[in-house]
Design a protein around this motif. Structure first.
Motif, PDB file in Angstrom:
ATOM      1  N   SER A  15      -5.588  13.720   3.826  1.00 40.49           N
ATOM      2  CA  SER A  15      -5.029  13.271   2.552  1.00 40.49           C
ATOM      3  C   SER A  15      -4.378  14.453   1.841  1.00 40.49           C
ATOM      4  O   SER A  15      -4.991  15.502   1.666  1.00 40.49           O
ATOM      5  CB  SER A  15      -6.135  12.665   1.677  1.00 40.49           C
ATOM      6  OG  SER A  15      -5.620  12.303   0.417  1.00 40.49           O
ATOM      7  N   GLU A  65      -3.040   9.665   4.202  1.00 38.84           N
ATOM      8  CA  GLU A  65      -2.623   9.412   2.827  1.00 38.84           C
ATOM      9  C   GLU A  65      -1.700  10.527   2.355  1.00 38.84           C
ATOM     10  O   GLU A  65      -1.998  11.703   2.544  1.00 38.84           O
ATOM     11  CB  GLU A  65      -3.835   9.326   1.895  1.00 38.84           C
ATOM     12  CG  GLU A  65      -4.815   8.246   2.304  1.00 38.84           C
ATOM     13  CD  GLU A  65      -6.112   8.323   1.522  1.00 38.84           C
ATOM     14  OE1 GLU A  65      -6.614   7.263   1.112  1.00 38.84           O
ATOM     15  OE2 GLU A  65      -6.624   9.440   1.324  1.00 38.84           O
ATOM     16  N   ARG A 113      -0.377   0.614   5.097  1.00 37.36           N
ATOM     17  CA  ARG A 113      -1.065  -0.489   4.412  1.00 37.36           C
ATOM     18  C   ARG A 113      -0.673  -0.557   2.933  1.00 37.36           C
ATOM     19  O   ARG A 113      -0.576  -1.637   2.367  1.00 37.36           O
ATOM     20  CB  ARG A 113      -2.577  -0.320   4.501  1.00 37.36           C
ATOM     21  CG  ARG A 113      -3.240  -1.023   5.678  1.00 37.36           C
ATOM     22  CD  ARG A 113      -2.891  -0.432   7.009  1.00 37.36           C
ATOM     23  NE  ARG A 113      -3.726  -0.996   8.070  1.00 37.36           N
ATOM     24  CZ  ARG A 113      -3.529  -0.760   9.359  1.00 37.36           C
ATOM     25  NH1 ARG A 113      -2.520   0.011   9.750  1.00 37.36           N
ATOM     26  NH2 ARG A 113      -4.330  -1.295  10.276  1.00 37.36           N
ATOM     27  N   TYR A 114      -0.491   0.627   2.327  1.00 31.31           N
ATOM     28  CA  TYR A 114      -0.193   0.714   0.897  1.00 31.31           C
ATOM     29  C   TYR A 114       1.065   1.559   0.705  1.00 31.31           C
ATOM     30  O   TYR A 114       1.158   2.672   1.224  1.00 31.31           O
ATOM     31  CB  TYR A 114      -1.353   1.373   0.133  1.00 31.31           C
ATOM     32  CG  TYR A 114      -2.657   0.632   0.211  1.00 31.31           C
ATOM     33  CD1 TYR A 114      -3.015  -0.286  -0.773  1.00 31.31           C
ATOM     34  CD2 TYR A 114      -3.540   0.855   1.263  1.00 31.31           C
ATOM     35  CE1 TYR A 114      -4.220  -0.963  -0.709  1.00 31.31           C
ATOM     36  CE2 TYR A 114      -4.750   0.172   1.344  1.00 31.31           C
ATOM     37  CZ  TYR A 114      -5.088  -0.730   0.350  1.00 31.31           C
ATOM     38  OH  TYR A 114      -6.283  -1.402   0.426  1.00 31.31           O
ATOM     39  N   LYS A 121      -1.402   5.661   6.436  1.00 40.13           N
ATOM     40  CA  LYS A 121      -1.709   4.320   5.950  1.00 40.13           C
ATOM     41  C   LYS A 121      -1.348   4.128   4.476  1.00 40.13           C
ATOM     42  O   LYS A 121      -1.143   2.990   4.043  1.00 40.13           O
ATOM     43  CB  LYS A 121      -3.200   4.011   6.145  1.00 40.13           C
ATOM     44  CG  LYS A 121      -3.626   3.939   7.610  1.00 40.13           C
ATOM     45  CD  LYS A 121      -5.116   3.684   7.724  1.00 40.13           C
ATOM     46  CE  LYS A 121      -5.525   3.490   9.179  1.00 40.13           C
ATOM     47  NZ  LYS A 121      -5.247   4.703   9.997  1.00 40.13           N
ATOM     48  N   ARG A 122      -1.309   5.204   3.719  1.00 40.01           N
ATOM     49  CA  ARG A 122      -1.007   5.104   2.287  1.00 40.01           C
ATOM     50  C   ARG A 122       0.066   6.122   1.926  1.00 40.01           C
ATOM     51  O   ARG A 122      -0.094   7.315   2.177  1.00 40.01           O
ATOM     52  CB  ARG A 122      -2.265   5.346   1.439  1.00 40.01           C
ATOM     53  CG  ARG A 122      -3.342   4.288   1.622  1.00 40.01           C
ATOM     54  CD  ARG A 122      -4.621   4.705   0.887  1.00 40.01           C
ATOM     55  NE  ARG A 122      -5.634   3.668   0.929  1.00 40.01           N
ATOM     56  CZ  ARG A 122      -6.496   3.492   1.917  1.00 40.01           C
ATOM     57  NH1 ARG A 122      -6.448   4.302   2.954  1.00 40.01           N
ATOM     58  NH2 ARG A 122      -7.384   2.520   1.882  1.00 40.01           N
ATOM     59  N   TRP A 151      -8.303   4.977  -4.304  1.00 37.00           N
ATOM     60  CA  TRP A 151      -7.512   4.093  -3.444  1.00 37.00           C
ATOM     61  C   TRP A 151      -8.343   3.594  -2.273  1.00 37.00           C
ATOM     62  O   TRP A 151      -8.215   2.451  -1.861  1.00 37.00           O
ATOM     63  CB  TRP A 151      -6.286   4.864  -2.937  1.00 37.00           C
ATOM     64  CG  TRP A 151      -5.136   4.749  -3.862  1.00 37.00           C
ATOM     65  CD1 TRP A 151      -5.021   5.270  -5.115  1.00 37.00           C
ATOM     66  CD2 TRP A 151      -3.927   4.032  -3.633  1.00 37.00           C
ATOM     67  NE1 TRP A 151      -3.813   4.928  -5.672  1.00 37.00           N
ATOM     68  CE2 TRP A 151      -3.123   4.187  -4.787  1.00 37.00           C
ATOM     69  CE3 TRP A 151      -3.439   3.290  -2.572  1.00 37.00           C
ATOM     70  CZ2 TRP A 151      -1.866   3.608  -4.898  1.00 37.00           C
ATOM     71  CZ3 TRP A 151      -2.179   2.731  -2.682  1.00 37.00           C
ATOM     72  CH2 TRP A 151      -1.404   2.884  -3.821  1.00 37.00           C
ATOM     73  N   ARG A 152      -9.212   4.467  -1.734  1.00 35.23           N
ATOM     74  CA  ARG A 152     -10.022   4.031  -0.599  1.00 35.23           C
ATOM     75  C   ARG A 152     -10.948   2.879  -0.968  1.00 35.23           C
ATOM     76  O   ARG A 152     -11.263   2.028  -0.152  1.00 35.23           O
ATOM     77  CB  ARG A 152     -10.871   5.211  -0.087  1.00 35.23           C
ATOM     78  CG  ARG A 152     -10.061   6.327   0.529  1.00 35.23           C
ATOM     79  CD  ARG A 152     -10.988   7.290   1.254  1.00 35.23           C
ATOM     80  NE  ARG A 152     -10.253   8.476   1.634  1.00 35.23           N
ATOM     81  CZ  ARG A 152     -10.301   9.609   0.959  1.00 35.23           C
ATOM     82  NH1 ARG A 152     -11.045   9.700  -0.122  1.00 35.23           N
ATOM     83  NH2 ARG A 152      -9.622  10.664   1.354  1.00 35.23           N
TER      84      ARG A 152
END
Length: 309
Positions: A148, A173, A224-225, A198-199, A306-307
């Motif tokens: 991240s 992320e 995903r986001y 994923k983000r 967010w997680r």
């Protein structure tokens, strides 16, 4: 009532107690005194290393570097446990702004110390305007486990950013907020190097010059986001992203003036669970492109929020 400054007798069951200079003496009826010593002071430096590390885990990286780790030798040793440095947030602390703000070189030195103490276990790093190209290179060379990354108001170059990204294959992320020189092919490089991403959150500004857009996001197939704020992205590019990211669960698009929201676009987004799009086009034209919307507060959240969402 006991008086701290003088001896003060207290009667109890035929005997009196005299408090003087922190020592309690019990005066017995036969004129003898029995001295009762106060409790011994606990030596916190003798706590086991694992216990100290568990306590330090409740603190942030900045507080450990500037406080707890400086108390004594044993606390310093506990502050070097690598597991404490998997999460390094240097984006939301008082030393980054206001009267307590530290110089850039001091903050960079602190960030490097945190990276060193992680011993390659760093998973989350969040930094703000103090971050330099040299710091990004330092992180890239020592943090293969990074998952991240958050950069906020950072004047780092596109080259330094891409050199970092290509060394982060585990990245899941990514937040880029108001970093004016990170644009163009940076997202394409990210899509190729970070296949587990994923983000993604991008907040751009009125920089002018080269069009920033969102080229390359459509190749981030595991997304995903996605949040885009103040982007030059076009409607057809957004459609390409939706088609290229079949796992998309949340899409937030704010203050993107080139997006035309109509029934066709909304139909394309019908499979997305959480959808936040700009207003209809005739309403969008009367709004400033750079209005801060309440939903943009996602950029102040840490990634752990967010997680859990």
């Amino acid at each position: 009532m006991l008086q701290a400054s003088h001896q003060s007798p207290v009667m109890m069951s035929g005997a009196s107690f005299v408090v003087s200079r922190g020592v309690c003496r019990r005066r017995l009826s036969h004129s003898h005194e029995m001295e009762v010593q106060p409790e011994a002071v606990r030596d916190w430096s003798e706590l086991p290393l694992d216990v100290l590390a568990s306590v330090f885990a409740k603190l942030g990286a900045v507080d450990i570097l500037m406080g707890a780790g400086l108390v004594c030798h044993s606390w310093l040793e506990a502050a070097k446990v690598p597991s404490l440095w998997r999460y390094v947030d240097m984006e939301h602390h008082d030393v980054l702004r206001g009267k307590k703000k530290k110089r850039r070189d001091v903050l960079c030195a602190m960030a490097k110390a945190a990276v060193d103490r992680s011993n390659g276990e760093l998973e989350v790093f969040a930094g703000s305007e103090f971050v330099t190209d040299q710091l990004l290179k330092y992180i890239a060379e020592r943090s293969p486990s990074l998952k991240s990354l958050s950069l906020d108001y950072c004047n780092v170059t596109n080259e330094a950013f891409t050199e970092l990204i290509i060394k982060l294959p585990l990245l899941e992320e990514l937040l880029i907020s108001l970093c004016p020189f990170v644009d163009g092919d940076a997202y394409e490089v990210t899509s190729r190097a970070c296949v587990q991403l994923k983000r993604l959150m991008l907040r751009q500004g009125p920089y002018g010059g080269i069009r920033d857009g969102a080229l390359g996001i459509e190749m981030m197939h595991e997304l995903r986001y996605l949040t885009l704020v103040n982007s030059d992205i076009m409607t057809e590019e957004l459609v390409a992203i939706i088609d290229g990211c079949p796992h998309m669960e949340r899409l937030c698009v704010r203050n993107c003036s080139n997006i035309v929201v109509d029934g066709t676009l909304r139909a394309k987004c019908s499979r997305i669970k959480t959808l936040i799009l700009p207003p209809l086009q005739h309403m969008q034209n009367v709004r400033s492109r750079y209005i801060f919307h309440p939903d943009d507060s996602v950029f102040t959240d840490k990634f752990d929020d967010w997680r859990s969402s």
